[in-house]
Design an enzyme around this catalytic site. Structure first.
Site, short mmCIF file in Angstrom:
data_model
loop_
_atom_site.label_atom_id
_atom_site.label_comp_id
_atom_site.label_asym_id
_atom_site.label_seq_id
_atom_site.Cartn_x
_atom_site.Cartn_y
_atom_site.Cartn_z
N PHE A 1 45.54 50.44 1.12
CA PHE A 1 46.76 50.02 1.81
C PHE A 1 47.10 51.03 2.89
CE2 PHE A 1 49.10 46.45 -0.04
CZ PHE A 1 48.28 46.15 -1.10
N ALA B 1 48.38 52.61 -4.90
CA ALA B 1 49.29 53.71 -5.27
C ALA B 1 49.71 54.48 -4.03
CB ALA B 1 48.59 54.65 -6.25
N ASP C 1 50.36 63.16 -1.08
CA ASP C 1 49.31 63.79 -0.27
C ASP C 1 49.08 65.24 -0.67
OD1 ASP C 1 48.62 61.59 1.33
OD2 ASP C 1 50.44 61.85 2.52
N LYS D 1 42.08 54.00 9.99
CA LYS D 1 42.17 54.43 8.58
C LYS D 1 40.98 53.90 7.79
CE LYS D 1 46.10 55.39 7.07
NZ LYS D 1 47.52 55.23 6.87
N PRO E 1 43.23 65.28 -3.87
CA PRO E 1 42.02 64.50 -3.59
C PRO E 1 42.40 63.11 -3.09
CG PRO E 1 42.39 64.68 -5.96
CD PRO E 1 43.39 65.57 -5.29
N ASP E 2 41.61 62.58 -2.18
CA ASP E 2 41.87 61.21 -1.69
C ASP E 2 41.08 60.25 -2.57
OD1 ASP E 2 41.84 58.74 -0.27
OD2 ASP E 2 42.52 59.84 1.51
N ILE E 3 41.79 59.51 -3.40
CA ILE E 3 41.13 58.64 -4.39
C ILE E 3 40.42 57.48 -3.70
CG2 ILE E 3 41.56 57.14 -6.39
CD1 ILE E 3 44.04 59.14 -6.84
N ASN F 1 57.42 60.48 -4.63
CA ASN F 1 57.92 59.60 -3.56
C ASN F 1 58.57 58.38 -4.20
OD1 ASN F 1 55.89 57.43 -3.90
ND2 ASN F 1 54.48 59.10 -3.39
N1 CTP Z 1 45.30 57.12 -1.09
C1 CTP Z 1 44.59 57.59 -2.16
N2 CTP Z 1 44.63 58.93 -2.45
C2 CTP Z 1 45.35 59.79 -1.71
C3 CTP Z 1 46.07 59.29 -0.61
C4 CTP Z 1 46.04 57.96 -0.33
O1 CTP Z 1 43.94 56.82 -2.84
N3 CTP Z 1 45.35 61.07 -2.01
C5 CTP Z 1 45.23 55.70 -0.75
C6 CTP Z 1 46.47 54.89 -1.03
O2 CTP Z 1 46.46 54.35 -2.32
C7 CTP Z 1 46.39 53.84 0.05
C8 CTP Z 1 45.79 54.58 1.22
O3 CTP Z 1 45.03 55.59 0.64
O4 CTP Z 1 45.50 52.80 -0.30
C9 CTP Z 1 46.87 55.12 2.11
O5 CTP Z 1 46.34 56.13 2.88
P1 CTP Z 1 47.20 57.32 3.47
O6 CTP Z 1 46.24 58.22 4.14
O7 CTP Z 1 48.10 57.90 2.45
O8 CTP Z 1 47.97 56.53 4.49
P2 CTP Z 1 49.48 56.25 4.72
O9 CTP Z 1 50.25 56.41 3.44
O10 CTP Z 1 49.52 54.92 5.33
O11 CTP Z 1 49.94 57.39 5.66
P3 CTP Z 1 49.41 58.14 6.96
O12 CTP Z 1 50.13 57.45 8.04
O13 CTP Z 1 49.82 59.50 6.64
O14 CTP Z 1 47.94 58.01 7.11
#
Ligand code: CTP
Length: 401
Positions: free
Chosen positions: A324, A273, A277, A338, A304-306, A209
């Site tokens: 964020f 970061a 996704d 969120k 994985p969601d960090i 991205n």
């Molecule tokens: N994040 C992360 N690991 C991922 C995805 C997101 O750590 N695999 C963290 C990002 O660093 C950020 C937050 O989660 O702090 C953003 O969440 P995300 O679910 O990606 O939200 P958005 O980008 O705002 O998008 P959406 O509207 O799809 O929820």
């Protein structure tokens, strides 16, 4: 560490002035930038050339110099410093400081300064013990001047007693102590994620991205400036490494996760970061070749969601986890949802409805959503967001749980 710290070194006239050269080297080795003011008496002991070579800057000496005043007024000399260090602080300069005189560049800078001053006195022991000097020291201490030394020992005048200037390593230690005490995040550990991730399709192609990493890098820099021991885990960006930060470069989300886990335990984690996704289910070992007009189908699996992982309860959970969110509408409502979904403490919801967007722009409009409610920050630069966040983090970590 002294990365980003600016020291204004005043070198006055005493035999110990030669030690100022060693101090410049030590300060610069630790990342400080040093600018020197040399008094007329000081220039009898060290040359402007040596000081200039070691500071890699011009040396300032004259109060009524047209070039000095047009390039760098005496007010700016102290305005652009974080700390003024006087090495050696002679009996005469201390007396002039105590009296508030402004009869040369050094004394004028000191009188005009609103910055902390650290002085390393050096003089004959009788001069040091003289009630006039002791009264000056008392006055200056009362006004907040920090003194390091003098030591007791053999003197250049073949006498023995208190008045020997502290050694450069002791002056350096006093400088480090000063900054540690004024650093609100001293003793804290911080982890920041920044930039995009690249998810391999084959050895030459990837899914990514447009994240620039500017906000995450600015946050890591601000936390380090505040004194935190900071690890920045970053995807590929064009941003320079922030000074004083340990930088771990990764490409994929899974590598980012592993590097974050390795950085634990930390007091605060900030996930800035833009993690991809999804990633291709399997990265091809060899470059994918065109097959007669047929486009390959790329199966994606979720990464994985960090942020959610770091937020999971457990003894390695940072006491403050911050994420964020980029939102265009119902900003606070979406950010609240969120926050609950990810289990983090704060969400910095970034209003991207106003045109500049999150990726690459210089500014952000933040809503800080926490258990306590919501705080709307005015539109500001990413550096200002980082400073404000670092200050909020410091305040939060200070508060008893
Ligand atoms: N994040 C992360 N690991 C991922 C995805 C997101 O750590 N695999 C963290 C990002 O660093 C950020 C937050 O989660 O702090 C953003 O969440 P995300 O679910 O990606 O939200 P958005 O980008 O705002 O998008 P959406 O509207 O799809 O929820």
């Amino acid at each position: 560490m002294l990365h980003g710290k600016r020291i204004l070194l005043i070198v006055a006239g005493g035999i110990a002035a030669y030690k100022s050269l060693e101090l410049v080297r030590r300060l610069r080795e630790r990342g400080a930038s040093v600018r020197a003011v040399l008094t007329a008496a000081g220039s009898q002991f060290v040359t402007p050339l040596s000081l200039s070579a070691l500071t890699e800057d011009k040396v300032y000496s004259e109060l009524f110099s047209l070039t000095d005043e047009s390039e760098m007024g005496h007010i700016r000399l102290s305005r652009e410093a974080d700390l003024i260090v006087i090495v050696p602080a002679t009996a005469d300069l201390l007396a002039r400081m105590a009296q508030g005189r402004a009869d040369d560049l050094a004394s004028t800078v000191l009188l005009a300064a609103d910055k902390p001053v650290l002085a390393a006195p050096a003089m004959n022991h009788r001069m040091w013990l003289h009630p006039a000097t002791q009264a000056n020291i008392a006055t200056l201490t009362e006004r907040g001047v920090i003194f390091v030394g003098p030591d007791e020992g053999a003197m250049a005048c073949n006498e023995h007693g208190p008045g020997r200037m502290a050694e450069p390593q002791d002056i350096l230690a006093a400088v480090l102590n000063h900054f540690a005490a004024s650093a609100p995040l001293a003793g804290r550990r911080a982890l920041v994620t920044s930039g995009p991730t690249h998810e391999a399709i084959d050895p030459v192609r990837y899914v990514a991205n447009r994240s620039s990493g500017r906000q995450g890098h600015a946050i890591a820099a601000a936390l380090a400036r505040g004194g935190a021991d900071t690890v920045l885990v970053t995807g590929p960006t064009h941003e320079p490494d922030p000074p004083g930060v340990t930088v771990r470069r990764i490409e994929s989300a899974r590598e980012m996760l592993a590097a974050c886990q390795e950085a634990l335990p930390v007091d605060v984690a900030v996930c800035a970061a833009a993690v991809s996704d999804w990633r291709p289910a399997a990265a091809a070992d060899q470059k994918l070749k065109k097959k007669g007009g047929e486009a390959p189908a790329i199966e994606l699996v979720e990464n994985p969601d960090i942020l959610a992982g770091l937020s999971e309860p457990g003894n390695r959970r940072p006491s403050l986890v911050i994420g964020f969110a980029a939102e265009t509408e119902n900003i606070v409502e979406h950010a609240r949802a969120k926050r609950a979904r990810k289990g983090c403490d704060w969400i910095l919801a970034n209003d991207v409805s106003q045109g500049t967007g999150t990726f690459g722009g210089a500014e952000n409009t933040i809503h800080l959503v926490s258990a306590e409610g919501e705080e709307a920050w005015p539109r500001m630069t990413k550096t200002a967001v980082a400073e404000r966040l670092a200050a909020r983090i410091a305040k939060h970590l200070e508060e008893p749980a």
